[in-house]
Design a protein around this motif. Structure first.
Motif, mmCIF file in Angstrom:
data_model
loop_
_atom_site.group_PDB
_atom_site.id
_atom_site.type_symbol
_atom_site.label_atom_id
_atom_site.label_comp_id
_atom_site.label_asym_id
_atom_site.label_seq_id
_atom_site.Cartn_x
_atom_site.Cartn_y
_atom_site.Cartn_z
ATOM 1 N N GLY A 1 -11.191 32.089 44.436
ATOM 2 C CA GLY A 1 -11.094 31.761 43.016
ATOM 3 C C GLY A 1 -12.088 30.689 42.605
ATOM 4 N N ASN A 2 -11.634 29.828 41.719
ATOM 5 C CA ASN A 2 -12.504 28.777 41.176
ATOM 6 C C ASN A 2 -12.160 27.395 41.726
ATOM 7 O OD1 ASN A 2 -13.876 30.600 39.456
ATOM 8 N ND2 ASN A 2 -12.199 30.492 37.968
ATOM 9 N N LEU A 3 -11.443 27.343 42.869
ATOM 10 C CA LEU A 3 -10.993 26.065 43.411
ATOM 11 C C LEU A 3 -12.166 25.170 43.786
ATOM 12 C CD1 LEU A 3 -8.703 24.219 44.302
ATOM 13 C CD2 LEU A 3 -8.714 25.372 46.523
ATOM 14 N N VAL A 4 -13.138 25.726 44.499
ATOM 15 C CA VAL A 4 -14.279 24.916 44.934
ATOM 16 C C VAL A 4 -15.096 24.439 43.734
ATOM 17 C CG1 VAL A 4 -15.849 26.890 45.236
ATOM 18 C CG2 VAL A 4 -16.210 24.804 46.551
ATOM 19 N N GLU A 5 -15.123 25.238 42.676
ATOM 20 C CA GLU A 5 -15.839 24.835 41.463
ATOM 21 C C GLU A 5 -15.134 23.669 40.777
ATOM 22 O OE1 GLU A 5 -17.721 26.948 37.450
ATOM 23 O OE2 GLU A 5 -16.615 28.132 38.940
ATOM 24 N N CYS A 6 -13.805 23.738 40.695
ATOM 25 C CA CYS A 6 -13.034 22.644 40.091
ATOM 26 C C CYS A 6 -13.184 21.354 40.895
ATOM 27 C CB CYS A 6 -11.562 23.029 39.992
ATOM 28 S SG CYS A 6 -11.213 24.372 38.848
ATOM 29 N N PHE B 1 -23.679 17.735 35.109
ATOM 30 C CA PHE B 1 -22.804 18.859 34.786
ATOM 31 C C PHE B 1 -23.567 20.151 34.494
ATOM 32 C CE2 PHE B 1 -19.320 15.869 34.544
ATOM 33 C CZ PHE B 1 -18.218 16.643 34.857
ATOM 34 N N PRO B 2 -24.627 20.122 33.666
ATOM 35 C CA PRO B 2 -25.357 21.381 33.429
ATOM 36 C C PRO B 2 -25.970 21.971 34.698
ATOM 37 C CG PRO B 2 -25.930 19.733 31.777
ATOM 38 C CD PRO B 2 -25.143 19.021 32.833
ATOM 39 N N GLN B 3 -26.472 21.103 35.593
ATOM 40 C CA GLN B 3 -27.057 21.595 36.843
ATOM 41 C C GLN B 3 -25.998 22.226 37.746
ATOM 42 O OE1 GLN B 3 -29.977 19.031 38.841
ATOM 43 N NE2 GLN B 3 -29.888 17.672 37.068
ATOM 44 N N THR B 4 -24.816 21.602 37.786
ATOM 45 C CA THR B 4 -23.728 22.161 38.596
ATOM 46 C C THR B 4 -23.269 23.507 38.042
ATOM 47 O OG1 THR B 4 -22.971 19.910 39.074
ATOM 48 C CG2 THR B 4 -21.431 21.688 39.536
ATOM 49 N N PHE C 1 -23.443 27.288 40.018
ATOM 50 C CA PHE C 1 -22.342 28.235 40.216
ATOM 51 C C PHE C 1 -22.588 29.548 39.477
ATOM 52 C CE2 PHE C 1 -19.913 24.373 41.390
ATOM 53 C CZ PHE C 1 -19.389 24.825 42.586
ATOM 54 N N ASN C 2 -23.168 29.488 38.297
ATOM 55 C CA ASN C 2 -23.453 30.722 37.553
ATOM 56 C C ASN C 2 -24.490 31.583 38.266
ATOM 57 O OD1 ASN C 2 -21.676 30.200 35.423
ATOM 58 N ND2 ASN C 2 -23.202 29.009 34.281
ATOM 59 N N ASP C 3 -25.470 30.943 38.894
ATOM 60 C CA ASP C 3 -26.483 31.692 39.645
ATOM 61 C C ASP C 3 -25.856 32.460 40.798
ATOM 62 O OD1 ASP C 3 -28.440 30.795 37.963
ATOM 63 O OD2 ASP C 3 -29.123 29.184 39.290
ATOM 64 N N HIS C 4 -24.896 31.827 41.496
ATOM 65 C CA HIS C 4 -24.235 32.493 42.624
ATOM 66 C C HIS C 4 -23.334 33.629 42.147
ATOM 67 C CE1 HIS C 4 -25.646 30.011 45.909
ATOM 68 N NE2 HIS C 4 -25.385 28.925 45.196
ATOM 69 N N LYS C 5 -22.690 33.423 40.995
ATOM 70 C CA LYS C 5 -21.839 34.475 40.459
ATOM 71 C C LYS C 5 -22.657 35.686 40.018
ATOM 72 C CE LYS C 5 -18.143 31.382 38.899
ATOM 73 N NZ LYS C 5 -17.463 30.773 37.722
ATOM 74 N N MET C 6 -23.846 35.439 39.453
ATOM 75 C CA MET C 6 -24.705 36.526 39.006
ATOM 76 C C MET C 6 -25.255 37.332 40.177
ATOM 77 S SD MET C 6 -26.820 34.743 35.892
ATOM 78 C CE MET C 6 -27.822 36.194 35.645
ATOM 79 N N LYS C 7 -25.379 36.681 41.328
ATOM 80 C CA LYS C 7 -25.858 37.370 42.533
ATOM 81 C C LYS C 7 -24.730 38.087 43.271
ATOM 82 C CE LYS C 7 -29.644 34.117 43.340
ATOM 83 N NZ LYS C 7 -30.176 33.075 44.251
ATOM 84 N N ASN C 8 -23.519 38.031 42.681
ATOM 85 C CA ASN C 8 -22.335 38.664 43.293
ATOM 86 C C ASN C 8 -22.065 38.110 44.692
ATOM 87 O OD1 ASN C 8 -21.875 40.438 41.098
ATOM 88 N ND2 ASN C 8 -23.473 41.800 41.867
ATOM 89 N N ALA C 9 -22.355 36.844 44.847
ATOM 90 C CA ALA C 9 -22.089 36.193 46.138
ATOM 91 C C ALA C 9 -20.833 35.375 46.029
ATOM 92 C CB ALA C 9 -23.258 35.286 46.527
ATOM 93 N N THR C 10 -20.166 35.183 47.131
ATOM 94 C CA THR C 10 -18.988 34.323 47.136
ATOM 95 C C THR C 10 -19.440 32.895 46.964
ATOM 96 O OG1 THR C 10 -19.078 34.060 49.527
ATOM 97 C CG2 THR C 10 -17.746 35.867 48.674
#
Length: 307
Positions: A78-83, A144-147, A151-160
């Protein structure tokens, strides 16, 4: 089943965490009582903010570390590591900027230089909290924008989230860019501490020459202040070494011992420096002695009742 190394790691980290929460909690409590008694001061505000941010930092470090080591599936789900990353940005940067403001405050309060810029800054020492708030906000706005982009770059690459498909050097470069505000505050804190040590050393040497080699109370106080500052610098460097080791773990997955060492090293700073502050600050030291006397009295009363 936990191994011997895991057991030692858990014992050390929990011991450091308990000491850190007690030490920083005591600092925060003493300064909050002073504030309630209308004894608000700049140093009280900085110490209270530093204590609160470090308590949160300790809990975040051990929670993140334990989940990363013992429950990696939950950690990366999920989004735990992002939070956790966003909380880490807020708490870590707040703690470092409060520590930097504390070193700047002591530098302007104690150091003695005839430089025009130093004298101008010294006359504006009470504006440090405003400076602190401004620096924290700027640091957050940069981080914050860099973080979010990372995460958005990794999500777009369909990577965990836990799968960083980048080289070790590229990942470290990204982390350095992400923590430019932290690196700046770290360098600023080191510079002010070194300048203050130089000022104290020069003053101590002058006093020794005037007293023909004999030390008085002021000389001893200056020597003690230099020892406190050197201890702070060592602990501060150890903290950044520990954090760097934890960051490196993402580029070297599977090395659990490396992460354990990083967590143990990074937690050592927030609890170690809290006790240095208590021993080095006369008000906090007296309050701690009164608290110990009260505990001894309570123990005596309990023993008398038992008999």
């Amino acid at each position: 089943m936990l191994s011997v190394v895991d057991g030692i790691f858990i014992f050390v980290v929990i011991s450091e965490s308990v000491l850190g929460v007690l030490g920083n909690g005591f600092i925060g409590l003493v300064n909050c009582i002073d504030c309630a008694q209308h004894k608000f001061s700049t140093i009280g505000f900085i110490l209270t903010g530093l204590a609160i941010s470090r308590i949160c930092l300790i809990w975040l470090l051990i929670t993140d570390g334990f989940m990363h080591i013992f429950s990696p599936d939950i950690y990366f789900s999920g989004n735990l590591v992002e939070c956790i990353s966003y909380f880490w940005l807020i708490i870590n940067q707040s703690s470092i900027w409060f520590a930097t403001s504390l070193s700047i405050f002591y530098f302007l309060k104690i150091a003695n230089f005839s430089n025009t810029i130093f004298l101008w800054l010294k006359s504006r020492i009470n504006r440090i909290p405003t400076f602190l708030m401004g620096c924290i906000l700027i640091s957050w706005l940069l981080s914050f924008p860099q973080t979010a982009k990372m995460f958005n770059d990794h999500k777009m690459k369909n990577a965990t989230v836990g799968d960083f498909n980048v080289s070790r050097s590229e990942y470290i470069i990204k982390q350095v860019l992400l923590n430019l505000g932290v690196i700046f505050s770290f360098m600023l804190s080191l510079i002010t501490c070194v300048l203050l040590i130089i000022s104290l050393w020069r003053h101590n040497r002058q006093m020794q020459l005037n007293l023909t080699g004999f030390r008085d109370a002021n000389t001893e106080a200056h020597v003690k202040a230099m020892k406190v500052l050197i201890s702070f610098i060592i602990l501060f460097i150890l903290y950044f070494v520990g954090v760097f080791i934890e960051i490196s773990f993402f580029s070297v997955p599977g090395n659990k011992l490396l992460l354990m060492f990083g967590i143990t090293t990074s937690v050592f700073y927030p609890w170690g420096h809290s006790f240095i502050l208590i021993l080095g600050n006369s008000k906090l030291k007296q309050a701690s002695l009164r608290a110990l006397q009260q505990l001894k009295r309570c123990e005596k009363r309990k023993s008398l009742r038992a008999t």
